[in-house]
Design a protein around this motif. Structure first.
Motif, PDB file in Angstrom:
ATOM      1  N   GLU A  12      -7.119  16.511  -3.701  1.00  0.00           N
ATOM      2  CA  GLU A  12      -7.853  15.343  -4.187  1.00  0.00           C
ATOM      3  C   GLU A  12      -8.338  15.524  -5.631  1.00  0.00           C
ATOM      4  O   GLU A  12      -8.725  14.546  -6.284  1.00  0.00           O
ATOM      5  CB  GLU A  12      -9.035  15.027  -3.266  1.00  0.00           C
ATOM      6  CG  GLU A  12     -10.121  16.076  -3.217  1.00  0.00           C
ATOM      7  CD  GLU A  12      -9.876  17.225  -2.242  1.00  0.00           C
ATOM      8  OE1 GLU A  12     -10.812  18.031  -2.075  1.00  0.00           O
ATOM      9  OE2 GLU A  12      -8.787  17.337  -1.646  1.00  0.00           O
ATOM     10  N   CYS A  13      -8.283  16.725  -6.152  1.00  0.00           N
ATOM     11  CA  CYS A  13      -8.711  16.991  -7.528  1.00  0.00           C
ATOM     12  C   CYS A  13      -7.600  16.739  -8.553  1.00  0.00           C
ATOM     13  O   CYS A  13      -7.813  16.919  -9.754  1.00  0.00           O
ATOM     14  CB  CYS A  13      -9.198  18.427  -7.658  1.00  0.00           C
ATOM     15  SG  CYS A  13     -10.706  18.747  -6.730  1.00  0.00           S
ATOM     16  N   PHE A  14      -6.434  16.342  -8.082  1.00  0.00           N
ATOM     17  CA  PHE A  14      -5.278  16.148  -8.964  1.00  0.00           C
ATOM     18  C   PHE A  14      -4.724  14.747  -8.803  1.00  0.00           C
ATOM     19  O   PHE A  14      -4.658  14.225  -7.686  1.00  0.00           O
ATOM     20  CB  PHE A  14      -4.175  17.168  -8.625  1.00  0.00           C
ATOM     21  CG  PHE A  14      -4.616  18.593  -8.793  1.00  0.00           C
ATOM     22  CD1 PHE A  14      -4.436  19.248  -9.999  1.00  0.00           C
ATOM     23  CD2 PHE A  14      -5.223  19.278  -7.750  1.00  0.00           C
ATOM     24  CE1 PHE A  14      -4.864  20.556 -10.165  1.00  0.00           C
ATOM     25  CE2 PHE A  14      -5.646  20.583  -7.906  1.00  0.00           C
ATOM     26  CZ  PHE A  14      -5.457  21.232  -9.114  1.00  0.00           C
ATOM     27  N   ASP A  15      -4.288  14.163  -9.922  1.00  0.00           N
ATOM     28  CA  ASP A  15      -3.614  12.871  -9.807  1.00  0.00           C
ATOM     29  C   ASP A  15      -2.232  13.103  -9.194  1.00  0.00           C
ATOM     30  O   ASP A  15      -1.741  14.238  -9.157  1.00  0.00           O
ATOM     31  CB  ASP A  15      -3.521  12.170 -11.166  1.00  0.00           C
ATOM     32  CG  ASP A  15      -2.684  12.936 -12.169  1.00  0.00           C
ATOM     33  OD1 ASP A  15      -1.442  12.949 -12.012  1.00  0.00           O
ATOM     34  OD2 ASP A  15      -3.265  13.513 -13.107  1.00  0.00           O
ATOM     35  N   ALA A  16      -1.628  12.059  -8.697  1.00  0.00           N
ATOM     36  CA  ALA A  16      -0.371  12.168  -7.942  1.00  0.00           C
ATOM     37  C   ALA A  16       0.738  12.839  -8.751  1.00  0.00           C
ATOM     38  O   ALA A  16       1.484  13.670  -8.227  1.00  0.00           O
ATOM     39  CB  ALA A  16       0.074  10.796  -7.461  1.00  0.00           C
ATOM     40  N   ASP A  17       0.857  12.509 -10.031  1.00  0.00           N
ATOM     41  CA  ASP A  17       1.925  13.084 -10.851  1.00  0.00           C
ATOM     42  C   ASP A  17       1.708  14.581 -11.071  1.00  0.00           C
ATOM     43  O   ASP A  17       2.639  15.376 -10.947  1.00  0.00           O
ATOM     44  CB  ASP A  17       2.001  12.357 -12.191  1.00  0.00           C
ATOM     45  CG  ASP A  17       3.186  12.788 -13.014  1.00  0.00           C
ATOM     46  OD1 ASP A  17       4.325  12.791 -12.479  1.00  0.00           O
ATOM     47  OD2 ASP A  17       2.993  13.144 -14.195  1.00  0.00           O
ATOM     48  N   THR A  18       0.485  14.979 -11.368  1.00  0.00           N
ATOM     49  CA  THR A  18       0.173  16.397 -11.566  1.00  0.00           C
ATOM     50  C   THR A  18       0.382  17.180 -10.272  1.00  0.00           C
ATOM     51  O   THR A  18       0.957  18.270 -10.279  1.00  0.00           O
ATOM     52  CB  THR A  18      -1.273  16.571 -12.058  1.00  0.00           C
ATOM     53  OG1 THR A  18      -1.418  15.855 -13.296  1.00  0.00           O
ATOM     54  CG2 THR A  18      -1.631  18.032 -12.250  1.00  0.00           C
ATOM     55  N   LEU A  19      -0.041  16.624  -9.159  1.00  0.00           N
ATOM     56  CA  LEU A  19       0.135  17.267  -7.862  1.00  0.00           C
ATOM     57  C   LEU A  19       1.618  17.485  -7.561  1.00  0.00           C
ATOM     58  O   LEU A  19       2.030  18.569  -7.157  1.00  0.00           O
ATOM     59  CB  LEU A  19      -0.527  16.432  -6.772  1.00  0.00           C
ATOM     60  CG  LEU A  19      -0.550  17.015  -5.368  1.00  0.00           C
ATOM     61  CD1 LEU A  19      -1.277  18.344  -5.335  1.00  0.00           C
ATOM     62  CD2 LEU A  19      -1.196  16.018  -4.414  1.00  0.00           C
ATOM     63  N   ARG A  20       2.421  16.475  -7.798  1.00  0.00           N
ATOM     64  CA  ARG A  20       3.867  16.576  -7.569  1.00  0.00           C
ATOM     65  C   ARG A  20       4.488  17.650  -8.453  1.00  0.00           C
ATOM     66  O   ARG A  20       5.282  18.490  -7.987  1.00  0.00           O
ATOM     67  CB  ARG A  20       4.525  15.223  -7.824  1.00  0.00           C
ATOM     68  CG  ARG A  20       6.025  15.199  -7.595  1.00  0.00           C
ATOM     69  CD  ARG A  20       6.623  13.817  -7.856  1.00  0.00           C
ATOM     70  NE  ARG A  20       6.245  13.251  -9.137  1.00  0.00           N
ATOM     71  CZ  ARG A  20       6.785  13.593 -10.317  1.00  0.00           C
ATOM     72  NH1 ARG A  20       7.737  14.507 -10.355  1.00  0.00           N
ATOM     73  NH2 ARG A  20       6.391  13.033 -11.429  1.00  0.00           N
ATOM     74  N   LYS A  21       4.121  17.663  -9.727  1.00  0.00           N
ATOM     75  CA  LYS A  21       4.678  18.645 -10.664  1.00  0.00           C
ATOM     76  C   LYS A  21       4.246  20.065 -10.311  1.00  0.00           C
ATOM     77  O   LYS A  21       5.048  20.995 -10.374  1.00  0.00           O
ATOM     78  CB  LYS A  21       4.256  18.311 -12.090  1.00  0.00           C
ATOM     79  CG  LYS A  21       4.975  17.110 -12.640  1.00  0.00           C
ATOM     80  CD  LYS A  21       4.471  16.764 -14.031  1.00  0.00           C
ATOM     81  CE  LYS A  21       5.184  15.540 -14.563  1.00  0.00           C
ATOM     82  NZ  LYS A  21       4.639  15.133 -15.878  1.00  0.00           N
ATOM     83  N   ARG A  22       2.976  20.252  -9.944  1.00  0.00           N
ATOM     84  CA  ARG A  22       2.507  21.578  -9.559  1.00  0.00           C
ATOM     85  C   ARG A  22       3.220  22.072  -8.309  1.00  0.00           C
ATOM     86  O   ARG A  22       3.647  23.227  -8.246  1.00  0.00           O
ATOM     87  CB  ARG A  22       0.988  21.570  -9.342  1.00  0.00           C
ATOM     88  CG  ARG A  22       0.192  21.515 -10.637  1.00  0.00           C
ATOM     89  CD  ARG A  22      -1.292  21.464 -10.362  1.00  0.00           C
ATOM     90  NE  ARG A  22      -1.785  22.656  -9.726  1.00  0.00           N
ATOM     91  CZ  ARG A  22      -2.444  23.636 -10.328  1.00  0.00           C
ATOM     92  NH1 ARG A  22      -2.684  23.565 -11.625  1.00  0.00           N
ATOM     93  NH2 ARG A  22      -2.882  24.684  -9.665  1.00  0.00           N
TER      94      ARG A  22
END
Length: 78
Positions: free
Chosen positions: A18-28
């Motif tokens: 929940e601390c990451f936006d969807a794009d950042t979460l996907r990339k990580r």
């Protein structure tokens, strides 16, 4: 990739998505999962992170180790 050594300090994106936006979460997830499944070795900075990396379903690298993020204090080894 099998000759690469990665430093992964944590998998915060997995424990706190929940601390990451969807794009950042996907990339990580894509980058970390690739490293954990293909790397020659992975270093991390704590026993907790080491355990988390070992338990992660994408981890297939067998050489996981803890490395200090800083130099030891002068005289600490004496």
């Amino acid at each position: 990739m099998r000759r690469q050594v990665f430093f992964i300090p944590d998998l915060q994106h997995e424990s706190l998505p929940e601390c990451f936006d969807a794009d950042t979460l996907r990339k990580r997830r894509r980058a970390f999962n690739r490293a954990l499944s293909l790397a020659g070795a992975v270093g991390t900075c704590s026993a907790f992170s080491l355990r988390t990396l070992r338990e992660h379903p994408w981890t297939s690298v067998s050489d996981l180790f803890i490395c200090s993020p800083a130099l030891a204090q002068a005289g600490a080894d004496a």
